[in-house]
Scaffold this active site. Structure first.
Site, PDB file in Angstrom:
ATOM      1  N   ASN A 256      48.792  13.141  28.760  1.00  0.00           N
ATOM      2  CA  ASN A 256      48.974  13.209  27.298  1.00  0.00           C
ATOM      3  C   ASN A 256      50.312  13.687  26.949  1.00  0.00           C
ATOM      4  OD1 ASN A 256      46.330  11.813  26.338  1.00  0.00           O
ATOM      5  ND2 ASN A 256      45.244  13.500  27.074  1.00  0.00           N
TER       6      ASN A 256
ATOM      7  N   SER B  78      41.612  17.361  27.148  1.00  0.00           N
ATOM      8  CA  SER B  78      42.730  16.612  27.612  1.00  0.00           C
ATOM      9  C   SER B  78      44.088  17.378  27.120  1.00  0.00           C
ATOM     10  CB  SER B  78      42.923  15.298  26.851  1.00  0.00           C
ATOM     11  OG  SER B  78      42.537  15.555  25.482  1.00  0.00           O
TER      12      SER B  78
END
Length: 291
Positions: free
Chosen positions: A190, A119
């Site tokens: 993110n 991520s």
């Protein structure tokens, strides 16, 4: 190339979700982990989630049975080497991911595409540890995988177009939507989401509001389905901290400095839902704020 078989490294929250959607879409899946307990738990979660889809008439009983039949498990990582596509979904630590790719390298078929569900970590840097940087890219699913529609596709500096097109075709077969992101720290989702969560932790740390007031404010004032602290617990506070550290180190900007309170919770082992305590205590019948 056409992808027919998929290897998934890691049977945790992300890995079992990826195995679930891949098998349901018709791919043969090999799921690996370092312990039999993790594999058993992962397969149990997949079975439970498929059963829920049957009960809600999202899929038929036959589709559920066929999906489970397409999944096999293994404790031997190199068993994944002959698959057309491998998706690494291990913990968000670069040293762990590099060790996985080092172990896989001698067992890989020439045509195998390697991907990471990271991520935040640099795809170019991960690819440089492999023998096929042109056949390596980021394949970032959102959590929970069976529910969330977005998949971020991240090309490293060496990723070739055939690799990207093959992964894009998989996303389309899953019925999900792909977003192409450049290889910058934390990519798109993110890069935006984690600083918001970190700022919510600072708001708690500085006493601007308590856990309930912060989460209610964002749910009712910004129409978010979950408050930022509740969401942090769902993601895992260790994962949130790891991503903030990647942002802080990679972009060298003080606005990405992790909140000391986030660090303290992680040091205490209060990582959220998966450990029973985070910004909420989940050990009773209903979650209770810990601050």
């Amino acid at each position: 190339m056409e992808i027919k078989s998929i290897g998934v490294v890691g049977a945790g929250q992300m890995g079992n979700g990826i195995a679930h959607v891949m098998s349901l879409a018709g791919y043969d899946v090999t799921l690996s982990d370092i312990s039999q307990d993790a594999l058993d738990k992962g397969l149990s979660v997949i079975t439970k989630n498929l059963d829920r889809q049957v009960s809600r008439e999202k899929i038929s009983q036959a589709e559920r049975d066929e999906a489970l039949a397409r999944i096999r498990t293994t404790l031997t990582l190199t068993d994944l080497g002959t698959n057309d596509l491998i998706i690494e979904a291990a913990t968000e630590r670069e040293d762990v991911k590099n060790q996985i790719f080092d172990t896989l390298k001698p067992a890989l078929a020439e045509h195998t595409i390697l991907t990471s569900n990271t991520s935040s970590i640099s795809i170019t840097r991960l690819a440089s540890r492999t023998d096929r940087p042109e056949k390596f890219m980021g394949f970032h699913f959102m959590n929970p995988v069976p529910v969330m529609q977005l998949v971020e596709l991240i090309r490293g500096i060496a990723t070739d177009r055939d690799t990207y097109e093959a992964c894009l075709a998989v996303v389309e077969k899953l019925g999900k939507t792909a977003a192409s992101a450049e290889d910058f720290p934390a990519f798109i989702v993110n890069r935006i989401l984690m600083p918001m969560i970190n700022e919510a932790v600072y708001t708690l740390y500085e006493g601007v509001g308590n856990v309930n007031s912060i989460d209610q404010s964002m749910k009712l004032g910004a129409n978010h389905p979950m408050g930022p602290l509740e969401l942090a617990d769902f993601i895992g506070l260790d994962t949130c901290l790891a991503i903030m550290n990647v942002l802080h180190d990679g972009l060298a900007d003080t606005k990405y400095r992790p909140c000391p309170l986030l660090t303290k919770y992680v040091e205490a082992g209060w990582l959220g839902r998966k450990t029973g305590r985070g910004f909420y205590d989940y050990r009773g019948e209903t979650p209770v704020p810990t601050r």
